[in-house]
Design a protein around this motif. Structure first.
Motif, mmCIF file in Angstrom:
data_model
loop_
_atom_site.group_PDB
_atom_site.id
_atom_site.type_symbol
_atom_site.label_atom_id
_atom_site.label_comp_id
_atom_site.label_asym_id
_atom_site.label_seq_id
_atom_site.Cartn_x
_atom_site.Cartn_y
_atom_site.Cartn_z
ATOM 1 N N ILE A 8 0.869 -1.185 0.000
ATOM 2 C CA ILE A 8 0.000 0.000 0.000
ATOM 3 C C ILE A 8 0.901 1.228 0.000
ATOM 4 C CG2 ILE A 8 -0.177 -0.059 2.542
ATOM 5 C CD1 ILE A 8 -3.062 1.066 2.193
ATOM 6 N N HIS A 15 -7.855 4.496 3.339
ATOM 7 C CA HIS A 15 -9.303 4.785 3.371
ATOM 8 C C HIS A 15 -10.116 3.500 3.267
ATOM 9 C CE1 HIS A 15 -9.153 4.175 -0.952
ATOM 10 N NE2 HIS A 15 -8.238 5.128 -1.071
ATOM 11 N N HIS A 43 7.438 3.542 -4.381
ATOM 12 C CA HIS A 43 6.362 3.874 -5.309
ATOM 13 C C HIS A 43 5.823 5.281 -5.050
ATOM 14 C CE1 HIS A 43 6.050 -0.526 -6.063
ATOM 15 N NE2 HIS A 43 5.625 -0.125 -7.233
ATOM 16 N N VAL A 142 -1.446 -12.572 -4.469
ATOM 17 C CA VAL A 142 -1.360 -11.129 -4.239
ATOM 18 C C VAL A 142 -2.769 -10.549 -4.042
ATOM 19 C CG1 VAL A 142 -0.389 -8.968 -5.106
ATOM 20 C CG2 VAL A 142 0.653 -11.138 -5.783
ATOM 21 N N PRO A 143 -3.143 -10.291 -2.786
ATOM 22 C CA PRO A 143 -4.476 -9.741 -2.531
ATOM 23 C C PRO A 143 -4.527 -8.233 -2.791
ATOM 24 C CG PRO A 143 -3.324 -10.176 -0.456
ATOM 25 C CD PRO A 143 -2.395 -10.593 -1.547
ATOM 26 N N ALA A 183 -14.250 -5.139 -4.743
ATOM 27 C CA ALA A 183 -13.073 -4.943 -5.586
ATOM 28 C C ALA A 183 -12.890 -3.484 -5.975
ATOM 29 C CB ALA A 183 -13.201 -5.801 -6.845
ATOM 30 N N MET A 195 -13.050 5.338 -5.021
ATOM 31 C CA MET A 195 -12.597 6.054 -3.828
ATOM 32 C C MET A 195 -11.076 6.084 -3.863
ATOM 33 S SD MET A 195 -13.477 5.333 0.193
ATOM 34 C CE MET A 195 -15.222 5.643 0.063
#
Ligand code: TYM
Length: 333
Positions: A8, A15, A43, A142-143, A183, A195
């Motif tokens: 992340i 959020h 990133h 990879v979730p 998703a 979002m």
């Protein structure tokens, strides 16, 4: 036991979209997998960041992840820049991935807009770094939320080309784990947009550290339509904002859409929104409270991330050493 990797960006505040699309799944996957979770600060700097804020927000988002239920003792939580294997493998992947592949990435096209002269080259090769994040651990699952699907396809293409070019089966195929119901959590102001942290309106999202009054205000102001809630899911077709709020309520209360609609069919959005606020607060207030406790001890958070980075490096370094050997580099000694 599969090895899971996900990441992340530590910019802004995590959020509800991050939570429902990804993090809640990360928490569950910890039960029966070996998990590596990463705050991807490399990133983050593909677009300009304020250095002081980036450091603070890396800690903030680490605190949020732990408060959501990520267990840094049993699994690995760390900041990407602390494990050099990511950048080393990303460089190799820069030389494996083709310019044309990256040119087709929709997220790059969206983020770069029309003025491509002005975006960083890091933004263009961002998906190569993402592929390196995963493959440096030989992770296989990879979730993520739906917006990362194309990047994961590219990560498989890169691995396949590397294996082909060097005549080995070195990098395994990866499988995206995408929760169908959540998703794509949409903006509270516009059901056509997801979002997102980068939306200029804070009203468009529920941050996981929003207080009770802010959550209530944002939901009361959330865009809806004048029709009452329908009886069936088909009745939500073409009603993006209504479908989004129903989806959020279903996720928050662990119900199917049909059960939510059975409860609220024919009701206006006023009473439904009050219930949604209650459900959000019941779920998010404890997360916020725990995150604030963790943030009160920033040095402890730094130690958690540094210990995670050492464990991450112990897995990734030998894999990336071997990738470098396959490419033809002399050993570092
Ligand atoms: P990021 O930081 O944008 O988002 C983190 C995770 O949250 C998901 N997500 C959403 N899911 C549903 N609805 C939404 N509105 C929503 N917004 C975000 C994202 O899909 C993601 O799973 N490039 C990645 C981070 C990354 C990564 C990786 C992920 C770097 N390396 C390797 C997996 C594997 C990103 O920017 O996520």
């Amino acid at each position: 036991m599969a090895r899971i990797f996900s990441g992340i960006q530590p910019t802004g505040i995590a959020h509800l979209g991050n939570y429902l699309g990804a993090v809640q799944n990360w928490v569950k996957l910890q039960d029966s997998n070996e998990c590596v979770f990463c705050l991807v600060d490399l990133h983050a700097i593909t677009v300009a960041q304020n250095p002081v804020l980036l450091r603070d927000q890396t800690r903030l988002n680490a605190a949020i992840l732990i408060a959501c239920g990520i267990d840094p003792d049993k699994h690995i939580l760390f900041h990407q820049s602390a494990v050099h294997a990511h950048a080393r493998l990303a460089w190799i992947f820069n030389c494996v991935a083709r310019f044309g592949w990256l040119s087709r990435m929709t997220q790059f096209k969206d983020k770069a807009g029309k003025d491509r002269e002005a975006v960083s080259t890091g933004l263009f090769v961002y998906p190569n770094l993402m592929a390196a994040d995963i493959h440096a651990y030989h992770a296989t699952q990879v979730p993520v939320g739906d917006d990362q699907r194309q990047h994961l396809e590219l990560a498989n293409d890169i691995a396949e080309k590397f294996n082909h070019d060097f005549g080995v089966e070195f990098f395994p195929r990866i499988e995206p784990l995408i929760l169908p119901e959540t998703a794509r959590v949409m903006s509270l102001r516009d059901g056509a947009k997801k979002m997102s942290k980068s939306d200029t309106s804070d009203q468009s999202r529920i941050n996981l550290t929003d207080d009770v009054d802010t959550i209530a205000l944002k939901i009361r102001r959330a865009k809806t339509d004048p029709e009452p809630l329908p009886e069936t899911a088909e009745g939500l077709a073409g009603r993006a904002e209504a479908a989004n709020l129903v989806g959020i309520y279903a996720a928050m209360t662990g119900q199917k859409t049909a059960a939510v609609l059975a409860e609220f069919a024919g009701s206006g959005f006023g009473p439904f929104k009050e219930k949604l606020v209650e459900a959000l607060i019941a779920h998010l207030a404890p997360i916020n409270a725990r995150a604030q406790e963790l943030l009160a001890e920033p040095a402890h958070l730094d130690q958690i991330l540094q210990a995670g980075a050492r464990r991450a490096a112990a897995i990734a370094n030998p894999i990336v050493d071997e990738a470098e050997r396959l490419v033809g580099f002399l050993a570092r000694g």
